[in-house]
Design an enzyme around this catalytic site. Structure first.
Site, PDB file in Angstrom:
ATOM      1  CG  HIS A  94      -9.921   7.088 -41.640  1.00 21.81           C
ATOM      2  ND1 HIS A  94      -8.698   6.768 -41.089  1.00 21.81           N
ATOM      3  CD2 HIS A  94      -9.688   8.136 -42.503  1.00 21.81           C
ATOM      4  CE1 HIS A  94      -7.756   7.566 -41.589  1.00 21.81           C
ATOM      5  NE2 HIS A  94      -8.336   8.401 -42.447  1.00 21.81           N
ATOM      6  CG  HIS A 161      -9.037  13.616 -50.872  1.00 13.75           C
ATOM      7  ND1 HIS A 161      -7.929  13.040 -51.442  1.00 13.75           N
ATOM      8  CD2 HIS A 161      -8.766  13.680 -49.539  1.00 13.75           C
ATOM      9  CE1 HIS A 161      -7.042  12.765 -50.513  1.00 13.75           C
ATOM     10  NE2 HIS A 161      -7.505  13.152 -49.355  1.00 13.75           N
ATOM     11  NE  ARG A 275       1.545   5.575 -47.790  1.00 13.17           N
ATOM     12  CZ  ARG A 275       2.073   5.623 -48.998  1.00 13.17           C
ATOM     13  NH1 ARG A 275       3.191   4.940 -49.265  1.00 13.17           N
ATOM     14  NH2 ARG A 275       1.501   6.354 -49.951  1.00 13.17           N
TER      15      ARG A 275
END
Length: 484
Positions: A94, A161, A275
């Site tokens: 990714h 993150h 999404r």
């Protein structure tokens, strides 16, 4: 035919030995300057989504670090592969995909508006690095570590993150002596945190549009979504009609903001709706969430022994955390982590049913807790406890909660027009949704023998809150029978 023997330090990120200039010794070899593209140092990797990706020399220095290689052991969708067996792709591919798309996006802008916008090689290199490194701070099992585990063991923590990606990036540069100017490094970090902390980009006095390419905090259209939507749909065997290349070809900077042709309105809506479909059918699949809740319990049980949460605050330790922590728990000494092992070894949590929160209740909806379920028990031979129940509150939207994200996007009529404007969706189609947010509550019984009791308590809660049962379906009879 030749063969490649890996060095004792491990394979290179792209399965080839490091490149050096043949005419110079390692000590005297001169690396290309920041933003340059000497093909003597470029490596090619073939991606199953984007095809051939050229990795420039500076990006390769980051890719070949052990911190970036860790992404090979982080599945992009965590435990989703237990439901969708093909979902075993990782954050490694990714990240390479976002790197590639970031390069294509900034290259398109340079081709058509390079002189006007003053796009230089430094800008192009910085945007690509932000795409490559935007996810290095992810914890194990996708977003489970950040949104489910840490809140249980460290309530009130502001850990994210994105913040860890920034800390880890500084650590990588220092540890591996990567030659990059501090100003350029700060730009990369600000681009990584642009969506979670829009204030981080306020220091950019010009070229603010560069910060909207990888992680767009202004309207949510970014190459990160372009990659994971296409990659996740392919891995899970789902169709994807969204064509990201159409938006990349049509994007145009107007007033330091990336705008799109008005004719692409429905294409952009498809980006957000696809999404949302992935969230409903894949990311928050009932069985996926059941297994995730179990794993969180196991990680909580193992936390004191393994010190998992302590590693989350030190980048030097954090990069050693990955999905293999399950094996660490399973191979712990026999007298340790007994309960955590039992949870991992048995996936017995049974889904009762789910219900959608009524539209008129969305505005003031508060998350349901296990205590709410227990307190809704009226009469039973068995007295429920909070530890008998697991509750999953799911919110699915188009990235802007109850608001339509397309309202924050600017469009232009055609490339000969210098005016940008918003578009109201009811002028495009009356088939577009009137609501942009869903709330779903799922309740699970940790003990199969309590399925019927928890089911009744959940129904009582719905009647008390809404005066009706709003679940989509009741607990399947075979599960109730199985519990008797």
């Amino acid at each position: 035919m030749g063969e490649y023997c890996p060095s004792p330090q491990g394979d290179s990120a792209l399965a080839a030995p490091p490149l050096t200039l043949p005419s110079s010794s390692p000590a005297t070899a001169v690396r290309p300057s920041y933003g340059s593209c000497d093909r003597s140092y470029v490596k090619q990797v073939f991606d199953n989504l984007h095809g051939s990706i050229s990795v420039d020399p500076l990006a390769l220095q980051f890719v070949d670090t052990e911190e970036f290689q860790r992404l090979r052991d982080l599945k992009q969708l965590g435990l989703t592969y237990l439901v969708y067996p093909g979902a075993v792709h990782t954050r490694f591919e990714h990240s390479l995909g976002v790197y590639s798309l970031a390069g294509k996006a900034i290259n398109n802008l340079k081709t058509y508006q390079g002189v006007e916008l003053g796009i230089d090689p430094v800008d192009m290199q910085t945007v690509k690095l932000a795409g490559l490194l935007h996810d290095i701070g992810h914890g194990p099992f996708s977003h489970l570590f950040e949104h489910e585990f840490l809140p249980r063991v460290d309530p009130g923590s502001s850990w994210s993150h994105e913040k860890m990606s920034v800390l880890l990036l500084d650590s990588i540069v220092d540890k591996h002596a990567i030659d990059i100017e501090n100003d350029y490094l700060k730009m990369v970090k600000d681009m990584i945190t642009a969506s979670s902390d829009p204030a981080s980009t306020t220091s950019a006095k010009e070229k603010h549009f560069l910060y909207d390419i990888v992680a767009n905090g202004r309207n949510g259209i970014d190459v990160d979504k372009f990659d994971y939507i296409g990659r996740d749909c392919r891995a899970c065997g789902l169709g994807c009609n969204f064509q990201y290349w159409r938006l990349m070809e049509g994007m145009r900077v107007m007033g330091d903001e990336i705008c799109y042709p008005a004719k692409d309105y429905l294409s952009i809506h498809k980006l957000f709706s696809t999404r949302a479909d992935l969230h409903r059918t894949v990311y928050t699949h009932a069985k996926v969430k059941a297994v995730e809740l179990m794993l969180v319990d196991a990680l909580v049980e193992a936390n004191d022994y393994l010190g998992i949460s302590l590693h989350a605050h030190d980048p030097e330790d954090f990069w050693k955390l990955d999905d293999t922590i399950i094996k660490t728990i399973e191979t712990a000494p026999n007298n340790e982590l007994k309960k955590a092992k039992e949870i991992i070894q048995r996936i017995r949590r049974r889904e009762l049913y789910k219900y959608s929160v009524p539209k008129d209740k969305l505005e003031h909806f508060k998350n349901i807790t296990a205590q709410d379920i227990v307190c809704s028990q009226k009469s039973s031979e068995v007295l429920l406890k909070e530890e008998d129940v697991a509750v999953c509150n799911v919110k699915i939207d188009l990235t802007r909660g109850k608001y339509n994200p397309l309202e924050s996007i600017k469009f232009f009529m055609d490339f000969g027009c210098d005016e940008k404007f918003p578009i109201i969706d009811d002028r495009v189609s009356h088939l577009l949704p009137a609501y942009n947010e869903d709330r779903i509550v799922r309740v699970y019984a940790k003990n199969p023998e309590l399925v019927d009791v928890v089911s009744e308590a959940f129904e009582n809660l719905q009647m008390r809150m809404y005066g009706e049962k709003t679940q989509v379906h009741e607990t399947p009879k075979k599960k109730k029978i199985r519990s008797n």
